[in-house]
Design an enzyme around this catalytic site. Sequence first.
Site, PDB file in Angstrom:
ATOM      1  CE1 TYR A 150     -12.781   9.843  -8.829  1.00  0.00           C
ATOM      2  CE2 TYR A 150     -10.738   9.076  -7.860  1.00  0.00           C
ATOM      3  CZ  TYR A 150     -11.518   9.297  -8.962  1.00  0.00           C
ATOM      4  OH  TYR A 150     -11.045   8.970 -10.198  1.00  0.00           O
ATOM      5  CE  LYS A 217     -21.204  21.458 -15.699  1.00  0.00           C
ATOM      6  NZ  LYS A 217     -21.150  22.153 -17.001  1.00  0.00           N
ATOM      7  CG  ASP A 265     -18.680  22.930 -19.205  1.00  0.00           C
ATOM      8  OD1 ASP A 265     -18.356  23.478 -18.142  1.00  0.00           O
ATOM      9  OD2 ASP A 265     -19.795  23.088 -19.724  1.00  0.00           O
ATOM     10  CG  ASP A 289      -9.507  11.241 -12.083  1.00  0.00           C
ATOM     11  OD1 ASP A 289      -8.304  11.001 -12.268  1.00  0.00           O
ATOM     12  OD2 ASP A 289     -10.384  10.361 -12.072  1.00  0.00           O
TER      13      ASP A 289
END
Length: 397
Positions: A150, A217, A265, A289
């Site tokens: 971002y 992640k 995930d 987000d």
Amino acid sequence: MLGEKIRVENGKLVVPDTPVIPFIEGDGTGPEIMASVRKVVDAAVEKAYGGKRKIVWKELLAGEKAIREVGEPLPKDTVEAIREHYVAIKGPLTTPVGGGYRSLNVALRQMLDLYANIRPAKYYPGVPSPLRYPERVNMVVFRENTEDVYAGIEWKMGTPECEKVRRFLNEEMGTDIPEDAGIGVKPISKFRSQRLVRKAIEYAIAHGYPTLTLMHKGNIMKYTEGAFRDWGYELIREKYADYVVFEGEGERTEGKVFVNDRIADNMFQQILLRPDEYGVIATTNLNGDYISDALAALVGGLGMAPGANVGDYHALFEPVHGSAPKYAGKNVINPTAGILAAKLMLEHIGWKEAAERIDRAVAKTISERKVTYDLARHIGVEPLSTTEYTDALIENL
Ligand code: NAP
């Protein structure tokens, strides 16, 4: 009433009994929402403190109203006033699509260095939810607000800048990026990761959340997402060891925060299948987000989702949703997200009794099936207007 400014002394917020709190009405449905918010907050404070405490509201201009009145969307005075008063609340602001000015929300976050985006997702009985046991959902996402993808470091495919970066990476760094690629950069820094995790662990300790999860992640992006996890653990181990138990090193213990980490995930299935095992989630920007919107969907959607953008001392509270312009002026919009944002604000300034009254009133009003159109259409009841719902809430305070 004149009111006094909130100040910071010895690293702590000092809140007078009559604090001046700036607010921005916002665009579209913003004015209706903020009118409801202020009415509910005033009534809750009055009920909780019987006239001893009172918020002195101070309107600041931003968005379309600012353009109309002073010719620019984000006047300097507005930013300075928030800086000076430390705590503020805002309605949603419209971002013009394809041109015009850039997002005022993003500008405010950057100018005031509001690096933690806090988004609670708590279930209120009676709210329609796709889950079988939605009452198990009570989580708060701490999303890093200033870096990650971002940060906007991107080059458009085919431009000379993109070509320069591509060549450098291919020739000097041994990558194999094709000619027809756009390129984005994802910086994650130690200082910014740790200040976010610090906010999250302190919140978990202060509010008695049983779990803090670092969501990342890092199995794929080792030096950004993985580093976020490692720096998070490092900070907690160094500074908060007495308050926590780490997963794999001990059992859950009453009065201590159980600290673990989950790959992004996996985290999405965890919040659906085992929501009661999670509390505070600290994560990078993009993960945050996604997961916070997914959580909002479990507990009633955008009309119910509050947010806060917080820095070291400054805090700006807001509903998560946008200005929903198609409902502007119709007196139908659900003001709950704004009202719950105000509840967070009251907690932030230490006015817990007023915050709890709002929480209980929202729960009671919804359980009486007194709701606005967005929830009414799922529950199958006649909707209340924004003002009728506001009055019903105030009656239940
Ligand atoms: P939006 O304003 O959030 O509205 C999208 C839809 O969500 C609405 O049509 C409505 O759905 C539902 N919704 C939103 N708020 C609700 C509420 N309080 N009560 C009930 N339902 C609600 O999103 P958008 O239309 O994409 O964005 C409009 C403008 O807001 C854009 O300019 C955008 O940039 C801006 N925006 C600002 C902020 C902010 O200020 N922080 C955040 C997001 C977007 P139904 O029509 O299905 O009922």
